[in-house]
Design a protein around this motif. Structure first.
Motif, PDB file in Angstrom:
ATOM      1  N   GLY A   1     -10.055   9.276  10.650  1.00 47.91           N
ATOM      2  CA  GLY A   1     -10.146   7.813  10.612  1.00 47.91           C
ATOM      3  C   GLY A   1      -8.780   7.152  10.721  1.00 47.91           C
ATOM      4  N   VAL A   2      -7.784   7.696  10.021  1.00 46.98           N
ATOM      5  CA  VAL A   2      -6.422   7.150  10.103  1.00 46.98           C
ATOM      6  C   VAL A   2      -5.890   7.262  11.527  1.00 46.98           C
ATOM      7  CG1 VAL A   2      -4.019   7.563   9.396  1.00 46.98           C
ATOM      8  CG2 VAL A   2      -5.809   7.463   7.688  1.00 46.98           C
ATOM      9  N   GLY A   3      -6.088   8.411  12.150  1.00 47.34           N
ATOM     10  CA  GLY A   3      -5.619   8.600  13.520  1.00 47.34           C
ATOM     11  C   GLY A   3      -6.296   7.653  14.505  1.00 47.34           C
ATOM     12  N   LEU A   4      -7.610   7.536  14.401  1.00 50.51           N
ATOM     13  CA  LEU A   4      -8.333   6.629  15.307  1.00 50.51           C
ATOM     14  C   LEU A   4      -7.956   5.172  15.068  1.00 50.51           C
ATOM     15  CD1 LEU A   4     -11.879   8.273  15.367  1.00 50.51           C
ATOM     16  CD2 LEU A   4     -10.155   8.253  17.182  1.00 50.51           C
ATOM     17  N   TYR A   5      -7.745   4.815  13.807  1.00 48.95           N
ATOM     18  CA  TYR A   5      -7.366   3.432  13.485  1.00 48.95           C
ATOM     19  C   TYR A   5      -5.990   3.099  14.066  1.00 48.95           C
ATOM     20  CZ  TYR A   5      -6.773  -0.738  10.600  1.00 48.95           C
ATOM     21  OH  TYR A   5      -6.571  -2.023  10.153  1.00 48.95           O
ATOM     22  N   LEU A   6      -5.043   4.016  13.911  1.00 45.10           N
ATOM     23  CA  LEU A   6      -3.714   3.777  14.472  1.00 45.10           C
ATOM     24  C   LEU A   6      -3.744   3.767  15.996  1.00 45.10           C
ATOM     25  CD1 LEU A   6      -1.485   5.905  12.088  1.00 45.10           C
ATOM     26  CD2 LEU A   6      -1.711   3.416  12.175  1.00 45.10           C
TER      27      LEU A   6
ATOM     28  N   MET B   1      -8.525  21.625   2.686  1.00 41.62           N
ATOM     29  CA  MET B   1      -9.026  20.243   2.739  1.00 41.62           C
ATOM     30  C   MET B   1     -10.547  20.253   2.784  1.00 41.62           C
ATOM     31  SD  MET B   1      -6.480  17.981   5.115  1.00 41.62           S
ATOM     32  CE  MET B   1      -7.169  18.498   6.622  1.00 41.62           C
ATOM     33  N   ASN B   2     -11.133  19.280   2.105  1.00 37.89           N
ATOM     34  CA  ASN B   2     -12.578  19.164   2.171  1.00 37.89           C
ATOM     35  C   ASN B   2     -12.985  18.184   3.280  1.00 37.89           C
ATOM     36  OD1 ASN B   2     -12.110  16.653   1.064  1.00 37.89           O
ATOM     37  ND2 ASN B   2     -12.706  17.244  -0.999  1.00 37.89           N
ATOM     38  N   PHE B   3     -14.273  18.000   3.432  1.00 38.42           N
ATOM     39  CA  PHE B   3     -14.796  17.202   4.547  1.00 38.42           C
ATOM     40  C   PHE B   3     -14.307  15.752   4.482  1.00 38.42           C
ATOM     41  CE2 PHE B   3     -18.133  14.540   6.413  1.00 38.42           C
ATOM     42  CZ  PHE B   3     -18.114  15.036   7.705  1.00 38.42           C
ATOM     43  N   ARG B   4     -14.283  15.177   3.284  1.00 33.78           N
ATOM     44  CA  ARG B   4     -13.856  13.778   3.132  1.00 33.78           C
ATOM     45  C   ARG B   4     -12.414  13.598   3.572  1.00 33.78           C
ATOM     46  NH1 ARG B   4     -10.941  11.948  -0.558  1.00 33.78           N
ATOM     47  NH2 ARG B   4     -11.373  13.619  -2.004  1.00 33.78           N
ATOM     48  N   GLN B   5     -11.563  14.536   3.230  1.00 37.16           N
ATOM     49  CA  GLN B   5     -10.158  14.439   3.627  1.00 37.16           C
ATOM     50  C   GLN B   5      -9.993  14.571   5.136  1.00 37.16           C
ATOM     51  OE1 GLN B   5      -8.886  17.570   0.838  1.00 37.16           O
ATOM     52  NE2 GLN B   5      -7.193  16.167   0.384  1.00 37.16           N
ATOM     53  N   ARG B   6     -10.735  15.486   5.742  1.00 36.50           N
ATOM     54  CA  ARG B   6     -10.658  15.620   7.199  1.00 36.50           C
ATOM     55  C   ARG B   6     -11.113  14.351   7.889  1.00 36.50           C
ATOM     56  NH1 ARG B   6     -13.302  20.969   6.402  1.00 36.50           N
ATOM     57  NH2 ARG B   6     -11.580  22.410   6.138  1.00 36.50           N
ATOM     58  N   MET B   7     -12.214  13.793   7.421  1.00 37.02           N
ATOM     59  CA  MET B   7     -12.710  12.544   8.019  1.00 37.02           C
ATOM     60  C   MET B   7     -11.732  11.393   7.771  1.00 37.02           C
ATOM     61  SD  MET B   7     -15.413  12.964   9.726  1.00 37.02           S
ATOM     62  CE  MET B   7     -14.852  14.550  10.250  1.00 37.02           C
ATOM     63  N   GLY B   8     -11.058  11.420   6.628  1.00 34.82           N
ATOM     64  CA  GLY B   8     -10.042  10.417   6.346  1.00 34.82           C
ATOM     65  C   GLY B   8      -8.890  10.480   7.332  1.00 34.82           C
ATOM     66  N   TRP B   9      -8.406  11.690   7.611  1.00 28.84           N
ATOM     67  CA  TRP B   9      -7.306  11.836   8.569  1.00 28.84           C
ATOM     68  C   TRP B   9      -7.742  11.468   9.981  1.00 28.84           C
ATOM     69  CZ3 TRP B   9      -2.620  11.439   7.325  1.00 28.84           C
ATOM     70  CH2 TRP B   9      -2.138  11.944   6.150  1.00 28.84           C
TER      71      TRP B   9
ATOM     72  N   PHE C   1      -5.945   0.137   6.534  1.00 31.60           N
ATOM     73  CA  PHE C   1      -5.167   1.358   6.718  1.00 31.60           C
ATOM     74  C   PHE C   1      -4.979   2.090   5.398  1.00 31.60           C
ATOM     75  CE2 PHE C   1      -1.057   3.507   6.573  1.00 31.60           C
ATOM     76  CZ  PHE C   1      -1.274   4.485   7.526  1.00 31.60           C
ATOM     77  N   LEU C   2      -4.634   1.379   4.339  1.00 34.49           N
ATOM     78  CA  LEU C   2      -4.412   2.034   3.052  1.00 34.49           C
ATOM     79  C   LEU C   2      -5.703   2.616   2.482  1.00 34.49           C
ATOM     80  CD1 LEU C   2      -1.808  -0.356   1.430  1.00 34.49           C
ATOM     81  CD2 LEU C   2      -1.438   1.954   2.312  1.00 34.49           C
ATOM     82  N   PHE C   3      -6.834   1.962   2.758  1.00 34.02           N
ATOM     83  CA  PHE C   3      -8.100   2.547   2.311  1.00 34.02           C
ATOM     84  C   PHE C   3      -8.373   3.852   3.044  1.00 34.02           C
ATOM     85  CE2 PHE C   3     -12.667   3.174   2.889  1.00 34.02           C
ATOM     86  CZ  PHE C   3     -13.011   3.395   1.571  1.00 34.02           C
ATOM     87  N   LEU C   4      -8.174   3.849   4.361  1.00 34.93           N
ATOM     88  CA  LEU C   4      -8.373   5.090   5.115  1.00 34.93           C
ATOM     89  C   LEU C   4      -7.398   6.168   4.655  1.00 34.93           C
ATOM     90  CD1 LEU C   4      -8.962   3.737   8.716  1.00 34.93           C
ATOM     91  CD2 LEU C   4     -10.628   4.828   7.215  1.00 34.93           C
TER      92      LEU C   4
END
Length: 142
Positions: A12-17, A2-10, A94-97
């Protein structure tokens, strides 16, 4: 890998939920304000029905302001309307994240409704242009 963007995406998804679960728990379990508002609304609705039946014979102009009238009408909306109003923006974020977790950076944001509609319309126009060009080529070749 995984690259940096994907890690930050996950992340972000976790924090949002986590933030949304915390907010829902606070609103419905901890906060007594919601419970008091719900009870007050029920008592107002029951009182308004009895008052309307008493005032049916004598119609006097209402002294309530338009803000109070608007609040009571908005609170009387069905649950599915309120759920739709709050669920659509929630799901869009959520779908954007979630789309940030994809490997292809070109597909980030395709889950957002306006972007999705624009992509679908653009594909439809591209398909129409391609089919017109193919039909013209067939006419020329014959």
């Amino acid at each position: 890998m995984m690259n940096f963007r994907q890690r930050m995406g996950w992340i972000g998804v976790g924090l949002y939920l986590l933030a949304s679960v915390t907010a829902v728990y606070y609103i419905f379990e901890i906060s007594q304000t919601y419970n008091l508002l719900a009870l007050a609304q029920e008592q107002k609705a029951a009182g308004a029905q009895t008052k309307r039946s008493e005032d049916a014979s004598s119609s006097s102009p209402s002294s309530t302001s338009w803000i109070v009238t608007l609040k009571t009408r908005l609170l009387l909306l069905p649950f599915w309307v309120w759920a739709t109003i709050f669920l659509i923006p929630y799901l869009q974020v959520f779908l954007f994240l979630y789309s940030c977790t994809r490997t292809d950076p070109k597909t980030v944001g395709y889950c957002i409704l306006p972007i999705c509609l624009a992509v679908l319309c653009n594909r439809q126009q591209t398909f129409a242009k391609a089919s017109n060009q193919i039909s013209r080529l067939q006419l020329i070749d014959t």
